[in-house]
Each structure stands twice: as C-alpha cells, then as structure tokens.
Write a protein that holds these residues in place. Structure first.
Motif, PDB file in Angstrom:
ATOM      1  N   LYS A 159      -1.331  -7.181  -1.021  1.00  0.00           N
ATOM      2  CA  LYS A 159      -0.493  -8.266  -0.481  1.00  0.00           C
ATOM      3  C   LYS A 159      -0.410  -8.134   1.047  1.00  0.00           C
ATOM      4  CE  LYS A 159       4.125 -10.262  -1.461  1.00  0.00           C
ATOM      5  NZ  LYS A 159       4.966  -9.716  -0.354  1.00  0.00           N
ATOM      6  N   LEU A 160      -0.265  -6.906   1.523  1.00  0.00           N
ATOM      7  CA  LEU A 160      -0.168  -6.671   2.967  1.00  0.00           C
ATOM      8  C   LEU A 160      -1.412  -7.213   3.674  1.00  0.00           C
ATOM      9  CD1 LEU A 160       1.964  -5.070   4.688  1.00  0.00           C
ATOM     10  CD2 LEU A 160       0.359  -3.154   4.634  1.00  0.00           C
ATOM     11  N   PHE A 161      -2.585  -6.971   3.078  1.00  0.00           N
ATOM     12  CA  PHE A 161      -3.841  -7.439   3.689  1.00  0.00           C
ATOM     13  C   PHE A 161      -3.984  -8.953   3.569  1.00  0.00           C
ATOM     14  CE2 PHE A 161      -6.637  -4.122   5.288  1.00  0.00           C
ATOM     15  CZ  PHE A 161      -5.870  -2.998   5.011  1.00  0.00           C
ATOM     16  N   LYS A 162      -3.475  -9.494   2.459  1.00  0.00           N
ATOM     17  CA  LYS A 162      -3.563 -10.954   2.265  1.00  0.00           C
ATOM     18  C   LYS A 162      -2.718 -11.679   3.314  1.00  0.00           C
ATOM     19  CE  LYS A 162      -4.273 -11.920  -2.655  1.00  0.00           C
ATOM     20  NZ  LYS A 162      -3.509 -12.203  -3.896  1.00  0.00           N
ATOM     21  N   GLU A 163      -1.576 -11.083   3.658  1.00  0.00           N
ATOM     22  CA  GLU A 163      -0.589 -11.792   4.509  1.00  0.00           C
ATOM     23  C   GLU A 163      -0.716 -11.462   5.996  1.00  0.00           C
ATOM     24  OE1 GLU A 163       2.761 -12.099   0.973  1.00  0.00           O
ATOM     25  OE2 GLU A 163       3.092 -10.774   2.721  1.00  0.00           O
ATOM     26  N   ASN A 164      -1.572 -10.513   6.366  1.00  0.00           N
ATOM     27  CA  ASN A 164      -1.640 -10.130   7.777  1.00  0.00           C
ATOM     28  C   ASN A 164      -3.050 -10.226   8.344  1.00  0.00           C
ATOM     29  OD1 ASN A 164       1.159  -8.977   8.640  1.00  0.00           O
ATOM     30  ND2 ASN A 164       0.767  -8.201   6.559  1.00  0.00           N
ATOM     31  N   LYS A 165      -3.245 -11.206   9.194  1.00  0.00           N
ATOM     32  CA  LYS A 165      -4.585 -11.423   9.771  1.00  0.00           C
ATOM     33  C   LYS A 165      -4.956 -10.295  10.741  1.00  0.00           C
ATOM     34  CE  LYS A 165      -6.169 -15.988   9.037  1.00  0.00           C
ATOM     35  NZ  LYS A 165      -6.426 -15.500   7.663  1.00  0.00           N
ATOM     36  N   ARG A 166      -3.965  -9.502  11.182  1.00  0.00           N
ATOM     37  CA  ARG A 166      -4.279  -8.397  12.102  1.00  0.00           C
ATOM     38  C   ARG A 166      -4.894  -7.220  11.361  1.00  0.00           C
ATOM     39  NH1 ARG A 166       1.281  -7.272  14.448  1.00  0.00           N
ATOM     40  NH2 ARG A 166       0.247  -5.613  15.686  1.00  0.00           N
TER      41      ARG A 166
END
Ligand code: SF4
Length: 421
Positions: free
Chosen positions: A243-250
């Motif tokens: 989820k963290l990777f899905k929601e953060n383009k950085r």
C-alpha cells in the motif's frame, strides 16, 4: 592545513555508501579529495569471491607503488577476512593498516588520527557531492542467513540495523547536497529493524514492516524526490508495505530480489529456505504496485546443478518475466559450506555455457520490457552526460537516454520512452 584523501571502492553499493560517509567525516575535518598526491588512500575491499579478493590485493599493491608517501588503508570484507585469518603479509604489499567490518562507523576517525588531521577547516573543494544526483545510504549491515555459497555472514557478521533517526539524517544531508535519489542499501535490508541474533526459521514469516516504517519516516521527514530500495531478499511483503508503494510516487516501483536459482532442489542445497512457489507468491503480490518492474540475481553452475535443474531456472526466469537478470557463474570459495558438502562440481566450461544461455534470456526479457514501454511516459533522473547524450534510469529502473544538454544532469523529467533514445 587540511589533509588530502583518496577513497577507492571495490565492491558493492554498501561499500560505496560507507566510503561516502567516510568522506563526509574527512571533509568535516578539513580533508579534501586529491587524486594526485593524497596523504591517505582508503580502499574499501571486497571478498565476495576469490577473484574479488585477489583484485583487492592487486589494487592495494598498485596504489602503494603509485603513492609511496601516502598511508594506504585496507578496509572492508577482504580486509576483515585477512584479519580473521591472522595474516600479516599485507605489510609486504606496502599497506599501513588493515581494518575489518566490526565497528566500521568509527573507523574514519582512526584513519584521521593516523595522519593527525586538524579539525574544522573546510577547503574550497566543496560541491563534490552535487556531481552525483544519486546516493547509496547504508541502513543495515551483516546477515544471519548463511546461504551455503556465501562468505558475507563471516566477514560482515550478524545483522545490525541503523537507527531510523540516523538514516533520516543521512537522507536530509543528501538532499542538502543536491542529491535527488537515495538508494537504501545493506546486506539484508529485508531484515531491517530486527537485530535478532538467531537465524530466521523461514523467510516467509519475516515481517517487512520495520523497513516499511523507515520508508514512512523518510517520506514524512524529508523532501527527497526519489527513494529506491537496494537489493532485497525474497520476503513476504505485507499489504501495508505494498500500500505504501501504491500511494507514494516518491517510492520507486522497482525491486531487485535475489532469486539465485529457479530449481527447488538447488535452492535447498543453497540453504535459501524458500521455494519457487513462495517466490511466485511474492512476485504476485509485488505486481500490485503500479508500473513495477522486478530484476534479480541468479547463480548458475552451483555444485550438483544438473542440466534439468538449470533448465528449470531458465523457464522460471521467463515465467516471472524479470526486467533484468544479473547472472553469476558459481565460483569456489574456500571456507563456504557448499565446498564441504561433496556435491559434484559443474565443469568451468559448462558454467560459462549456462551463464551465456541465461544472459541471452536476460537480454530478451529486457527487450520485452523496453519495447513494452516504447512511446509511454516514464519519469527519469538524468545522471550523466556523455557524447551529447543524457543518461539515466526511469522510476522503474529502465535505462533511458536522450539527446540533450549537460545542464539537465540532476533533473527529474517526464519523457516519452524510446529504448534507442
Ligand atoms: S542472504 Fe545469503 S547470499 Fe545474501 S548475504 Fe546473507 S548469506 Fe549471503
């Protein structure tokens, strides 16, 4: 009067990040980079293979001849092995001191003491860091896994993680130095946050959330535009982590996960403690991250590897559709478990043949992905300028090049992807 230093990296990104931090300490103490007549030369050596160890020795000898007045320091994995073996012949190679991997963070101070550096004068050579828009940041070292082909647990010792605050501090410093992308690196970063002395039962049970929390801290406490993970072992990636990777383009959607073999029998002999099925489960989960690409490391010609087992690995690599294959032919290493098991060695010529076969598969897979992205928008960080070409990596780690001006090095841009540039 400041002092002149020369850092030499032989080996992995972790070695590189340790040298970068040594340079920070040297600069803060008035040191500056000098390739012509350094007072001190520090070589962060590598001992992952017999060949790497030999190259470390040869490089040290060459530098001792090149800089007869300088203090020559051997540091890192090969040096750690020489200390453990109680060797002293390094004095004949022209080396002044050997430091291993234990308490490594404190070593730069000891190096400076060797040349009695004065504190506090920063010379005009500032801005050295802005030349590199990417920086490796060490978050963990050591390993508790003891794969049967690996010497690293013996030279980097038990897994140890760096406090979150220290990592965040390093990222902030990189940002201040004009860095646009940090790569979080270590020996076993999936083990981040857990200094557990006992080797883990099964990797599937390992919790990745401590690494997830570190990423969250970096996202919240810095403005670094791009955060990438270095090589990581196959672990069960939790829903929160995905989820963290899905929601953060950085967070860059690329994972380099070491498979090592696509045959369950070989994985067992390697003591890798996951199966093909486990690995496929992990890949399925990671593919929920938009635009994600996955690359890997594979060893061919591991002792006892049959032609059929090798074919399993080739088929598995195609099935997973890796974006990149790093292929290594097995190399004997005195002292590793695999050398003591009596498994039949694969002939060197045959190892070479298998490497070539798998490298060709790797080229086809890379072409599959670069063609797939042709004409699509990718975000690229321009890292270098060569012969009129800007060169960099996309967010999901595809090689990108484009005609352009040098002034764009260090910039992050959206470009339409053309594999040939
Ligand atoms: S996980 Fe295995 S291959 Fe990787 S450093 Fe540890 S022992 Fe070596």
């Amino acid at each position: 009067m400041g002092f002149k230093y020369l850092p030499v990296n032989l080996g992995c990104r972790l070695n590189q990040s340790e040298l970068t931090e040594m340079e920070q300490a040297f600069k803060a103490a008035g040191g500056f980079l000098d390739k012509a007549s350094p007072d001190i030369v520090v070589v962060n050596t590598c001992g992952v293979t017999g060949k790497a160890e030999k190259e470390s020795r040869q490089t040290l000898r060459r530098l001792a001849r090149l800089y007869p007045k300088a203090r020559i320091i051997a540091w890192g994995c090969a040096a750690d092995k020489w200390l453990r073996e109680g060797r002293s012949d390094w004095r004949e190679w022209g080396i002044d001191a050997v430091y291993g991997n234990e308490n490594k963070t404190g070593h730069p101070l000891l190096f400076m003491k060797m040349i009695k550096a004065e504190k506090g004068k920063t010379p005009a050579a500032a801005g050295f860091y802005t030349k590199r828009p990417r920086r490796f940041i060490k978050i963990q070292t050591g390993c508790n896994k003891y794969c049967s082909f690996c010497l690293i647990p013996y030279v980097r010792h038990l897994s140890k993680s760096r406090p979150v605050e220290e990592v965040v501090e390093q990222v902030k410093r990189a940002e201040k130095d004009g860095v646009k992308e940090v790569i979080l690196t270590g020996v076993d970063i999936a083990d981040y946050g857990r200094n557990s002395p006992a080797p883990l039962k099964g990797w599937k049970e390992a919790s990745i959330n401590t690494l997830g929390r570190l990423l969250e801290e970096i996202l919240n406490k810095t403005n670094i535009p791009r955060i990438r993970l270095g090589s990581i072992n196959p672990v069960s990636f939790s829903d929160e982590f995905i989820k963290l990777f899905k929601e953060n383009k950085r967070l860059m959607p690329h994972f380099h996960i070491s498979l090592q073999s696509g045959s369950d029998a070989v994985l067992k002999r390697m003591n890798r403690r996951y199966t093909r099925a486990d690995f496929l489960e992990i890949i399925k989960k990671l593919k929920k991250v938009p635009d994600v690409l996955i690359s890997t490391d594979i060893i061919v010609g591991f002792p006892g590897e049959t032609e059929d087992e090798f074919k399993e690995t080739v088929e598995f690599a195609k099935q997973v559709k890796f974006s990149r294959l790093h292929v290594f032919a097995y190399s004997e290493r005195p002292g590793i478990v695999a050398e003591k098991m009596g498994w039949k060695n694969v002939a060197k010529e045959e190892r070479k043949r298998r490497s070539m076969v798998l490298r060709r598969v790797g080229e086809d897979l890379m072409k599959f992905w670069t063609d797939k992205y042709r004409g699509k928008k990718v975000s690229v960080l321009w890292e270098r300028f060569r012969g009129g070409w800007l060169i960099g990596w996309s967010h999901n780690y595809l090689p990108v090049k484009q005609k352009g001006s040098k002034s764009r090095v260090g910039m992050i841009e959206e470009v339409v992807y053309k594999p040939e540039g």
